[in-house]
Design a protein around this motif. Sequence first.
Motif, PDB file in Angstrom:
ATOM      1  N   TYR A  50      39.474 -15.433 -17.737  1.00  0.00           N
ATOM      2  CA  TYR A  50      39.469 -15.622 -19.183  1.00  0.00           C
ATOM      3  C   TYR A  50      40.364 -14.598 -19.873  1.00  0.00           C
ATOM      4  O   TYR A  50      41.168 -14.917 -20.739  1.00  0.00           O
ATOM      5  N   VAL A  69      33.874 -18.528 -34.714  1.00  0.00           N
ATOM      6  CA  VAL A  69      35.204 -17.967 -34.502  1.00  0.00           C
ATOM      7  C   VAL A  69      35.904 -18.873 -33.495  1.00  0.00           C
ATOM      8  O   VAL A  69      35.294 -19.307 -32.536  1.00  0.00           O
ATOM      9  N   GLU A 107      36.396 -21.990 -32.509  1.00  0.00           N
ATOM     10  CA  GLU A 107      35.970 -23.331 -32.860  1.00  0.00           C
ATOM     11  C   GLU A 107      34.448 -23.377 -32.999  1.00  0.00           C
ATOM     12  O   GLU A 107      33.752 -22.495 -32.547  1.00  0.00           O
ATOM     13  N   HIS A 123      30.817 -25.206 -32.184  1.00  0.00           N
ATOM     14  CA  HIS A 123      30.219 -25.981 -31.092  1.00  0.00           C
ATOM     15  C   HIS A 123      28.876 -26.509 -31.573  1.00  0.00           C
ATOM     16  O   HIS A 123      28.369 -26.059 -32.590  1.00  0.00           O
ATOM     17  N   ASN A 144      28.567 -17.562 -29.881  1.00  0.00           N
ATOM     18  CA  ASN A 144      29.708 -16.931 -29.229  1.00  0.00           C
ATOM     19  C   ASN A 144      29.793 -15.461 -29.634  1.00  0.00           C
ATOM     20  O   ASN A 144      30.137 -15.152 -30.763  1.00  0.00           O
ATOM     21  N   SER A 161      31.648 -13.274 -27.801  1.00  0.00           N
ATOM     22  CA  SER A 161      32.768 -12.728 -27.011  1.00  0.00           C
ATOM     23  C   SER A 161      33.485 -11.601 -27.736  1.00  0.00           C
ATOM     24  O   SER A 161      33.835 -10.579 -27.138  1.00  0.00           O
ATOM     25  N   SER A 162      33.720 -11.775 -29.029  1.00  0.00           N
ATOM     26  CA  SER A 162      34.507 -10.770 -29.750  1.00  0.00           C
ATOM     27  C   SER A 162      33.795  -9.424 -29.762  1.00  0.00           C
ATOM     28  O   SER A 162      34.441  -8.394 -29.855  1.00  0.00           O
ATOM     29  N   PHE A 192      28.122 -15.843 -24.312  1.00  0.00           N
ATOM     30  CA  PHE A 192      27.441 -16.714 -25.269  1.00  0.00           C
ATOM     31  C   PHE A 192      25.950 -16.477 -25.159  1.00  0.00           C
ATOM     32  O   PHE A 192      25.437 -16.269 -24.074  1.00  0.00           O
TER      33      PHE A 192
HETATM   34  C1  LIG Z   1      34.685 -17.379 -28.714  1.00  0.00           C
HETATM   35  O1  LIG Z   1      35.189 -16.404 -29.591  1.00  0.00           O
HETATM   36  C2  LIG Z   1      36.481 -15.923 -29.258  1.00  0.00           C
HETATM   37  C3  LIG Z   1      36.923 -14.899 -30.255  1.00  0.00           C
HETATM   38  O2  LIG Z   1      35.930 -14.108 -30.652  1.00  0.00           O
HETATM   39  C4  LIG Z   1      37.487 -17.040 -29.277  1.00  0.00           C
HETATM   40  O3  LIG Z   1      38.756 -16.536 -28.894  1.00  0.00           O
HETATM   41  C5  LIG Z   1      37.043 -18.116 -28.290  1.00  0.00           C
HETATM   42  O4  LIG Z   1      37.911 -19.208 -28.377  1.00  0.00           O
HETATM   43  C6  LIG Z   1      35.631 -18.567 -28.604  1.00  0.00           C
HETATM   44  N1  LIG Z   1      35.177 -19.427 -27.538  1.00  0.00           N
HETATM   45  C7  LIG Z   1      34.820 -20.671 -27.721  1.00  0.00           C
HETATM   46  C8  LIG Z   1      34.473 -21.458 -26.513  1.00  0.00           C
HETATM   47  O5  LIG Z   1      34.746 -21.158 -28.845  1.00  0.00           O
END
Ligand SMILES: *[C@@H]1O[C@H](CO)[C@@H](O)[C@H](O)[C@H]1NC(C)=O
Length: 398
Positions: free
Chosen positions: A147, A318, A320, A322, A328, A330-331, A339
């Motif tokens: 990733y 952020v 997209e 879902h 999410n 991740s950031s 997640f």
């Molecule tokens: C989750 O968030 C990150 C940024 O924070 C973004 O780049 C990524 O596309 C998002 N993942 C999904 C699956 O939406």
Amino acid sequence: MKRRCRSCCNVCLLLLGIALISLGLTIFVYFEALYDYVISSAMTFTPKTEPFRVWRVNDPPLVMDIYLFNWTNPQDLLVKGVKPRFEEIGPYKFKEVKEKVNITWHDNNHTISYRHKKSYYFDAENSVRNLSDVITTINVVPLTIAYKARHFGYISKRTISYSLSTLSSLYVTKTAGQILFDGYEESILSILSSVPLTGVTDKFGLFYGKNGSVGTDGTFSMWTLVDDKFGKIMTWNYKNESSYYEGECNAVRGSAGEFYPINRKRDHIEFFSSELCKFAKLEYEKDVEIKGVLGYKYTGKNIFDNGTLRPENKCYCVGECHPSGVFNVSSCRLDSPTFLSMPHFYNADPYYIDAIEGVSPQDKHEFYITLEPVSGQKYSDNFHFDDRETFGQKLQVL
Ligand SMILES: *[C@@H]1O[C@H](CO)[C@@H](O)[C@H](O)[C@H]1NC(C)=O
Ligand SMILES: *[C@@H]1O[C@H](CO)[C@@H](O)[C@H](O)[C@H]1NC(C)=O
Ligand SMILES: *[C@@H]1O[C@H](CO)[C@@H](O)[C@H](O)[C@H]1NC(C)=O
Ligand SMILES: *[C@@H]1O[C@H](CO)[C@@H](O)[C@H](O)[C@H]1NC(C)=O
Ligand SMILES: *[C@@H]1O[C@H](CO)[C@@H](O)[C@H](O)[C@H]1NC(C)=O
Ligand SMILES: *[C@@H]1O[C@H](CO)[C@@H](O)[C@H](O)[C@H]1NC(C)=O
Ligand SMILES: *[C@@H]1O[C@H](CO)[C@@H](O)[C@H](O)[C@H]1NC(C)=O
Ligand SMILES: *[C@@H]1O[C@H](CO)[C@@H](O)[C@H](O)[C@H]1NC(C)=O
């Protein structure tokens, strides 16, 4: 003599009676104010008072039940029409001691800043499962590397792709102990040490290196004066806003986690979570009675709504949006794909539940807090979205 005394006594009694009546009236009229006064004196937050002592280290320790999801058909991953099958294993019982460290009082503006230090102890006596259980789970390491490498140059990507396919598998079979605290070695980690990746350690475990350390929760600053703001977070890492989401969603606000202002209403409460890197809003659901005392139950079942039920949640999408029920983060995890959801995708879109086998959301998976309304004291809570409790779900989503 006697008479006089009696009449004197009568007068006394009368006066006493009047005094009592007026005291009674006073108490009746000022009851709420007095009660508030008593409560706020009891809550006074200084280095020498009880609320501070209780706040600094949780005693007794928190009980932490961890459930792992055993992936029972990883070999069928690429077989069409076969859903990944998971089996919930647990609980693995731990005790968690949360301590506040690096405490600094700011008397000039009634705030205190501190960090969290967490220690974990396996409770072998009460644990249903032991840490030598063998569990198959998703291998987070290669997934995270792949990733992170998605924006790298062609050569780096090829190297990483080749290394991953020859050295790593999408799943690992390890003991529960390794998956949680002890960590396991991934040869790919040392091979790729030349590639710039943040947050890479020699081993990987969901709690690896977290025991007894001042983790990544950041520095909290909390209001200490017993008023409307008592126990609320003022700043996180010395800022009143974060930058993980968009607009209003970055606000640093709500309770810092332990205290809620007195005189709760039947509306909603908020608290700030460093796990989510945001504040969470819980809505009043109903009155409950616990050991004969009234409590307000606030439910967090819509925390992971994607904006359908709670328009104000839109700014958390952020990238997209879902289907509801998965968040999410991740950031705020050094950009590794992470997640969060409630256990078993509780209150989530059936989209997730239908994608895999072995999850069945039930009421016990709900996340809520019950408060005594006058003192704002916590009676009970059912926390579910700390990394630790949801990582099984997190893995399913990955
Ligand atoms: C989750 O968030 C990150 C940024 O924070 C973004 O780049 C990524 O596309 C998002 N993942 C999904 C699956 O939406
Ligand atoms: C996990 O699943 C594997 C494969 O189905 C099985 O061999 C193993 O015993 C399971 N682990 C536990 C703790 O049930
Ligand atoms: C925070 O406290 C820990 C130990 O309690 C100490 O090692 C560390 O240096 C302190 N950090 C700061 C920034 O004061
Ligand atoms: C409170 O005081 C500290 C230093 O004493 C300062 O860093 C902080 O910004 C102040 N907060 C407010 C809200 O004034
Ligand atoms: C955490 O560290 C303490 C003290 O070093 C130790 O007693 C305890 O067993 C450790 N917990 C885990 C889960 O490894
Ligand atoms: C863990 O449980 C298994 C059986 O479920 C048992 O064989 C093993 O000895 C136990 N290990 C420990 C360390 O208690
Ligand atoms: C944060 O502080 C700045 C300046 O002190 C202020 O303009 C801004 O509105 C604050 N943000 C929030 C979310 O309170
Ligand atoms: C948001 O969640 C709802 C309910 O789960 C779903 O119907 C909708 O498609 C989702 N929106 C987006 C943009 O994915």
